[in-house]
Design a protein around this motif. Structure first.
Motif, PDB file in Angstrom:
ATOM      1  N   ALA A  32       0.837  -1.209   0.000  1.00 24.20           N
ATOM      2  CA  ALA A  32       0.000   0.000   0.000  1.00 24.20           C
ATOM      3  C   ALA A  32       0.873   1.261   0.000  1.00 24.20           C
ATOM      4  O   ALA A  32       0.567   2.243  -0.695  1.00 24.20           O
ATOM      5  CB  ALA A  32      -0.916  -0.017   1.216  1.00 24.20           C
ATOM      6  N   ALA A  33       1.954   1.236   0.786  1.00 17.58           N
ATOM      7  CA  ALA A  33       2.843   2.398   0.811  1.00 17.58           C
ATOM      8  C   ALA A  33       3.495   2.619  -0.563  1.00 17.58           C
ATOM      9  O   ALA A  33       3.633   3.769  -1.021  1.00 17.58           O
ATOM     10  CB  ALA A  33       3.920   2.202   1.878  1.00 17.58           C
ATOM     11  N   ALA A  34       3.875   1.526  -1.213  1.00 15.27           N
ATOM     12  CA  ALA A  34       4.482   1.661  -2.550  1.00 15.27           C
ATOM     13  C   ALA A  34       3.489   2.233  -3.551  1.00 15.27           C
ATOM     14  O   ALA A  34       3.838   3.103  -4.365  1.00 15.27           O
ATOM     15  CB  ALA A  34       4.980   0.296  -3.020  1.00 15.27           C
ATOM     16  N   LEU A  35       2.250   1.772  -3.488  1.00 13.68           N
ATOM     17  CA  LEU A  35       1.234   2.336  -4.381  1.00 13.68           C
ATOM     18  C   LEU A  35       1.033   3.820  -4.109  1.00 13.68           C
ATOM     19  O   LEU A  35       0.847   4.623  -5.031  1.00 13.68           O
ATOM     20  CB  LEU A  35      -0.092   1.586  -4.203  1.00 13.68           C
ATOM     21  N   GLY A  36       1.063   4.190  -2.832  1.00 14.62           N
ATOM     22  CA  GLY A  36       0.914   5.604  -2.490  1.00 14.62           C
ATOM     23  C   GLY A  36       2.046   6.456  -3.050  1.00 14.62           C
ATOM     24  O   GLY A  36       1.818   7.556  -3.562  1.00 14.62           O
ATOM     25  N   VAL A  37       3.285   5.948  -2.964  1.00 11.93           N
ATOM     26  CA  VAL A  37       4.429   6.705  -3.498  1.00 11.93           C
ATOM     27  C   VAL A  37       4.305   6.889  -5.006  1.00 11.93           C
ATOM     28  O   VAL A  37       4.528   7.980  -5.547  1.00 11.93           O
ATOM     29  CB  VAL A  37       5.747   5.988  -3.132  1.00 11.93           C
TER      30      VAL A  37
END
Length: 434
Positions: A32-37
């Motif tokens: 999820a954090a990677a998608l956000g970045v």
């Protein structure tokens, strides 16, 4: 072997599935954090692309660009979060195909609302420079072609000089009596001089155009040099485009001037007049025989004049038939339009702009393949086979708690095996009497 017992291959498959589940759980912790970045990075480039399209730099335009970029980031994050959860989880072919079509539609929407703006932010200035360079090439071709036509027209001066020299030679022959047999400067001599003087005037007029042609071509080259420097020099592309536009207008005027300096139409009209406008002098021979000889010579001169005039006209028409330069007009272009028009020259930028938006699709496929492998490893195993030691311990504790609860709820048994149940009414009555 008991049917409920797992074979060696099934046990290995179960262990394989357990191992993959461990990796997936670890990867899921930061997916999820990677998608956000990725979504935020795409939003930043989208903001830069939108800002280049807005003419006004005021607060309203700023908030409009910010709002659009935030909407793009949220849309990308939500879209890929849905797919990365749902597509690997579905098991039927119909559900997979439906979600795959949805992913294609969403990817197309993302490219339409974000990727081309990302490409404009990455390579918009370079694309506009490409547009300026192409425009310079077009203007250079038009200038060189106009100069070539003007120089070819100037070459008609040599043809005019040759015809003039032939008439002067004939007049000299007439003066010495070698042409009509009558020496002197009579009617034939005056006709020849009349035409040689006309051609001398045309020749001088053609020669006077040469400095103007040279000056216009030199000025055009100087403007082209300035336009080339504007194409590659550092600084904001918008300011350079404005200066480039001014130089383009000047160069268009120079090209038009070169077209007007061509003397081909002038030579063509002069050639038509050369034979049509002949003032015949009065025959001045002393005898009828001499006058007949003069008339015959003048007729021959007029015939020769017509031939030479036709030669000049054909030469001038040949110059006028040369293909004219293509009309070139500089059209200002935005960074977004430029990066689309010259997309074939900026493939790496387009690839980067699209990849930052569609990279999660690769993650979706990876997770779908992994989940399919996990399901395949667990195909023959039951729930009991997949329990971990911790889950088994928790289950035993739960069973023990249930048994203890049931034991506390059951009444004591009497000697005859029946439960010792006290009537509720009796207890209630006792309580009331007390």
């Amino acid at each position: 072997m008991d049917d409920n017992e797992l074979s060696r291959t099934e046990v290995q498959g179960l262990r394989y599935a357990k191992e993959l589940e461990g990796h997936v759980n670890w990867l899921d912790s930061f997916t999820a954090a990677a998608l956000g970045v990725l979504a935020v990075a795409s939003g930043i480039y989208t903001y830069l692309g939108v800002s280049s399209l807005l003419d006004d730099n005021g607060a309203l335009s700023f908030f409009a660009a910010i709002s659009y970029s935030i909407a793009v980031s949220v849309g990308i994050f939500v879209f890929w979060s849905y797919l990365i959860r749902l597509l690997p989880a579905v098991r039927t072919l119909g559900a997979r195909m439906g979600l795959f079509v949805a992913m294609l539609l969403g990817s197309a929407a993302i490219i339409a609302m974000s990727s081309w703006l990302n490409a404009a932010a990455l390579a918009g200035a370079a694309a506009v420079e490409q547009h300026l360079a192409r425009t310079v090439q077009d203007y250079q071709s038009a200038l060189e072609r106009s100069h070539e036509i003007a120089v070819s027209a100037q070459g008609l001066g040599r043809d005019v000089a040759r015809v003039r020299q032939s008439f002067e030679d004939l007049s000299e022959q007439e003066a010495t009596g070698d042409l009509s047999g009558l020496a002197g400067r009579g009617a034939v001599f005056r006709v020849l001089r009349q035409k040689s003087d006309e051609l001398a005037g045309l020749e001088a007029q053609i020669a006077s155009q040469q400095p103007l042609v040279n000056a216009a071509f030199a000025e055009g080259n100087a403007i082209l040099s300035r336009m080339r420097s504007l194409t590659v020099e550092p600084g904001p592309i918008e300011a350079r485009s404005v200066l480039f536009s001014e130089e383009a207008v000047r160069l268009a005027g120079v090209i038009t001037q070169l077209r007007q300096l061509s003397v081909a139409p002038l030579v063509s009209r002069a050639a038509q007049d050369l034979s049509a406008s002949v003032i015949l002098p009065e025959l001045d021979g002393r005898t009828a025989e001499n006058r007949a000889g003069q008339q015959s010579t003048i007729s021959s001169v007029l015939q020769l004049l017509g031939q030479r005039a036709e030669t000049l006209r054909l030469a001038a028409d040949g110059v006028m038939a040369m293909q004219q330069p293509t009309d070139t007009t500089y059209t200002p272009i935005s960074t977004a339009d430029a990066v689309i028009r010259y997309a074939e020259n900026f493939v790496p930028s387009w690839a980067g702009a699209i990849a930052i938006d569609l990279l999660p699709a690769v993650l979706v496929f990876i997770l779908a393949i992994t989940q399919a492998a996990i399901r395949s490893g667990k195909a023959r195993s039951s729930v009991e086979d997949t329990l971990t030691l911790a889950e088994l311990r928790a289950a035993l504790h739960a069973v023990r708690d249930v048994e203890q609860s049931l034991a506390r709820a059951e009444p004591p048994l009497r000697s005859d095996g029946r439960a010792d149940i006290h009537p509720i009414a009796s207890d209630a009555k006792s309580g009331t009497d007390a």
